[in-house]
Design a protein around this motif. Sequence first.
Motif, PDB file in Angstrom:
ATOM      1  N   ALA A  33      24.286 -12.764 -36.525  1.00 57.93           N
ATOM      2  CA  ALA A  33      22.440 -12.909 -36.638  1.00 57.93           C
ATOM      3  C   ALA A  33      22.010 -11.510 -35.834  1.00 57.93           C
ATOM      4  O   ALA A  33      20.817 -11.452 -36.265  1.00 57.93           O
ATOM      5  CB  ALA A  33      22.490 -14.099 -35.832  1.00 57.93           C
ATOM      6  N   ALA A  34      22.449 -11.136 -34.937  1.00 60.22           N
ATOM      7  CA  ALA A  34      21.721  -9.972 -34.284  1.00 60.22           C
ATOM      8  C   ALA A  34      21.866  -8.856 -35.260  1.00 60.22           C
ATOM      9  O   ALA A  34      20.817  -7.947 -35.126  1.00 60.22           O
ATOM     10  CB  ALA A  34      22.857  -9.550 -33.032  1.00 60.22           C
ATOM     11  N   ALA A  35      22.473  -8.578 -36.162  1.00 61.78           N
ATOM     12  CA  ALA A  35      22.460  -7.541 -37.046  1.00 61.78           C
ATOM     13  C   ALA A  35      21.302  -7.788 -37.897  1.00 61.78           C
ATOM     14  O   ALA A  35      20.737  -7.009 -38.524  1.00 61.78           O
ATOM     15  CB  ALA A  35      24.026  -7.595 -38.005  1.00 61.78           C
ATOM     16  N   GLU A  36      21.070  -9.190 -38.537  1.00 65.26           N
ATOM     17  CA  GLU A  36      20.084  -9.318 -39.288  1.00 65.26           C
ATOM     18  C   GLU A  36      18.508  -9.036 -38.508  1.00 65.26           C
ATOM     19  O   GLU A  36      17.799  -8.425 -39.388  1.00 65.26           O
ATOM     20  CB  GLU A  36      19.765 -10.879 -39.328  1.00 65.26           C
ATOM     21  CG  GLU A  36      20.207 -11.651 -40.408  1.00 65.26           C
ATOM     22  CD  GLU A  36      20.379 -13.264 -40.378  1.00 65.26           C
ATOM     23  OE1 GLU A  36      19.342 -13.574 -40.272  1.00 65.26           O
ATOM     24  OE2 GLU A  36      21.373 -13.747 -40.306  1.00 65.26           O
ATOM     25  N   GLN A  37      18.601  -9.196 -37.349  1.00 66.24           N
ATOM     26  CA  GLN A  37      17.317  -8.877 -36.550  1.00 66.24           C
ATOM     27  C   GLN A  37      17.205  -7.323 -36.386  1.00 66.24           C
ATOM     28  O   GLN A  37      16.239  -6.840 -36.557  1.00 66.24           O
ATOM     29  CB  GLN A  37      17.579  -9.453 -35.173  1.00 66.24           C
ATOM     30  CG  GLN A  37      16.165 -10.204 -34.747  1.00 66.24           C
ATOM     31  CD  GLN A  37      16.516 -11.030 -33.280  1.00 66.24           C
ATOM     32  OE1 GLN A  37      17.482 -10.305 -32.728  1.00 66.24           O
ATOM     33  NE2 GLN A  37      15.706 -12.112 -32.883  1.00 66.24           N
ATOM     34  N   PRO A  86      20.857 -12.156 -45.098  1.00 67.53           N
ATOM     35  CA  PRO A  86      21.814 -12.684 -45.591  1.00 67.53           C
ATOM     36  C   PRO A  86      21.642 -12.906 -47.221  1.00 67.53           C
ATOM     37  O   PRO A  86      20.691 -13.315 -47.518  1.00 67.53           O
ATOM     38  CB  PRO A  86      22.376 -14.159 -44.772  1.00 67.53           C
ATOM     39  CG  PRO A  86      21.160 -14.267 -43.971  1.00 67.53           C
ATOM     40  CD  PRO A  86      20.337 -12.648 -44.075  1.00 67.53           C
ATOM     41  N   GLY A  87      22.787 -12.888 -47.919  1.00 62.75           N
ATOM     42  CA  GLY A  87      22.574 -13.250 -49.348  1.00 62.75           C
ATOM     43  C   GLY A  87      22.128 -11.952 -49.959  1.00 62.75           C
ATOM     44  O   GLY A  87      22.808 -11.391 -51.081  1.00 62.75           O
ATOM     45  N   ARG A  88      21.053 -11.330 -49.760  1.00 61.95           N
ATOM     46  CA  ARG A  88      20.436 -10.286 -50.353  1.00 61.95           C
ATOM     47  C   ARG A  88      21.218  -8.932 -50.177  1.00 61.95           C
ATOM     48  O   ARG A  88      21.600  -8.328 -51.047  1.00 61.95           O
ATOM     49  CB  ARG A  88      18.905  -9.975 -49.903  1.00 61.95           C
ATOM     50  CG  ARG A  88      18.360  -8.848 -50.822  1.00 61.95           C
ATOM     51  CD  ARG A  88      17.050  -8.334 -49.974  1.00 61.95           C
ATOM     52  NE  ARG A  88      17.404  -7.704 -48.837  1.00 61.95           N
ATOM     53  CZ  ARG A  88      16.425  -7.138 -48.017  1.00 61.95           C
ATOM     54  NH1 ARG A  88      15.330  -7.364 -48.354  1.00 61.95           N
ATOM     55  NH2 ARG A  88      16.943  -6.596 -46.934  1.00 61.95           N
ATOM     56  N   ASP A  89      21.717  -8.789 -49.054  1.00 57.68           N
ATOM     57  CA  ASP A  89      22.231  -7.502 -48.574  1.00 57.68           C
ATOM     58  C   ASP A  89      23.805  -7.644 -48.659  1.00 57.68           C
ATOM     59  O   ASP A  89      24.317  -6.420 -48.616  1.00 57.68           O
ATOM     60  CB  ASP A  89      21.876  -7.117 -47.136  1.00 57.68           C
ATOM     61  CG  ASP A  89      20.322  -6.896 -47.199  1.00 57.68           C
ATOM     62  OD1 ASP A  89      20.008  -6.521 -48.505  1.00 57.68           O
ATOM     63  OD2 ASP A  89      19.800  -6.776 -46.172  1.00 57.68           O
ATOM     64  N   GLY A 115      15.018  -2.744 -37.721  1.00 53.13           N
ATOM     65  CA  GLY A 115      14.427  -3.923 -37.605  1.00 53.13           C
ATOM     66  C   GLY A 115      13.220  -3.964 -36.577  1.00 53.13           C
ATOM     67  O   GLY A 115      12.339  -4.923 -36.496  1.00 53.13           O
ATOM     68  N   ASP A 116      13.343  -2.994 -35.520  1.00 57.10           N
ATOM     69  CA  ASP A 116      12.293  -3.250 -34.560  1.00 57.10           C
ATOM     70  C   ASP A 116      12.167  -1.799 -33.776  1.00 57.10           C
ATOM     71  O   ASP A 116      13.142  -1.315 -33.012  1.00 57.10           O
ATOM     72  CB  ASP A 116      12.455  -4.165 -33.668  1.00 57.10           C
ATOM     73  CG  ASP A 116      11.739  -4.205 -32.316  1.00 57.10           C
ATOM     74  OD1 ASP A 116      11.017  -3.220 -32.320  1.00 57.10           O
ATOM     75  OD2 ASP A 116      11.908  -5.156 -31.433  1.00 57.10           O
TER      76      ASP A 116
END
Length: 433
Positions: free
Chosen positions: A122-126, A132-135, A168-169
Amino acid sequence: MPNPWLRELRRVLIWLALAGLIAWPLGYPMTAILLVLGGYFIWHLRNMYRLYHWLRGHRFHPPEASGIWGEILDMIYRLQVRHRQRKRRLSGLIKRFQAATEAMPDATVILDDYGAIEWFNAAAEQQLALQPGRDQGQRIINLIRYPQFKHYLEEDSPTLPLRMAAPGDPGLMLSVRVVPYGSRQRLLIARDITQQLKLENMRRDFVANVSHELRTPLTVVNGFLETLNDDDTAQYPPHLARSLELMAQQTSRMQHLVEDLLLLSRLETDRNAPPHEPVRVAAMLAMIREAVEPLIEQKDQQLHIQADQALFIYGAEKELYSAFSNLITNAVRYTQDGGEISVHWYQDGKGTHFEVRDNGQGIAPQHIPRLTERFYRADTGRSREVGGTGLGLAIVKHVLNRHQAALRISSTQGKGSTFSCDFPENLLVEAAR
Ligand SMILES: Nc1ncnc2c1ncn2[C@@H]1O[C@H](COP(=O)(O)OP(=O)(O)OP(=O)(O)O)[C@@H](O)[C@H]1O
Ligand SMILES: [Mg+2]
């Protein structure tokens, strides 16, 4: 328990012997033996059929069977039970591991041997802006399009982590590390170091500001003290004259400290590459010799400088002067009276080298890795006595880093020390040769 296979063999032989014996008086023992063998063959075929259907079907418990087949089915059943238990334990472990990595504040991405994403938390998502899914299955360098990141991933075995803004930020700074594992797979871990960098900057600013603020009052005090000391000190009462002398010594020491701290913070904060000006090292060494000459004479030492006159390098003259003069001053300071110091500036197949060798007291091995830390002194008592603050080698290290050079220290206690600076080939001024 006897071997089941021997038991089976015994059983078959007894059956065959009984059939032969019973049919003997009737005159057809061979037919009876063949009948028994036929029956035995059919029994095997039937059990093989049951085994095949059991293994193909999804039933858990094995079919009932006697003799060797009972044993075989039982053994396969026990293996299956063990296999299932292990599978359950493993999938429990994987689930727990995934839950733990999922909860980790560090962004974690598993990459395959082509750099494609297999899994991330989850931290990598942010932080890395992954979805998830797309990448999943995409190559990470197509998603994080920073040249320095691409460069870092292509490095064979990077030693230092990469610092970059979080895709992401952009307000977050990340320290990214890639760890190879398994068969050419890689684990990418990114840690949020924004707070740490902020603290580092605060510390750096604080030191720079304090040093800067101390500079003016110290110059004023030192100026007055110098004037007072320049006057005829014989007119002062003896204790006052001595105090003035000590005050002048200590303020000039503090001035040195402040200058060194300012230089260090300038070197640390300057992200630009050092100026690309050709530096005439041999001439610089002659200047350093002039500066240390009084101390050398006072200590009755010998200083040999062997410098290749035609060897210039690109760099920042002032910075290199600080570094080289500190190494030479150290050698003079920490070598006993009558000692010998040799300085060498030369080129070989591996690059260009500046080397200072002395036959002084040497440094105990436990101190060597820490010498470039700020304020670190190997022999506190003696270093203070000879006036060191412990910032010199920290400055040397920073200057060398900025010139892509490295410092090597080797020393034998009681015999002497050698400090070498290795500069890469690309800094060499070719036209000067
Ligand atoms: N050539 C040398 N022989 C023996 N000890 C050395 C030598 N050079 C450095 N050292 C040891 O390493 C320590 C750190 O050196 P560094 O140059 O960083 O600080 P310093 O000389 O004490 O102070 P500064 O250079 O800031 O005036 C010294 O205090 C000394 O103990
Ligand atoms: Mg020094």
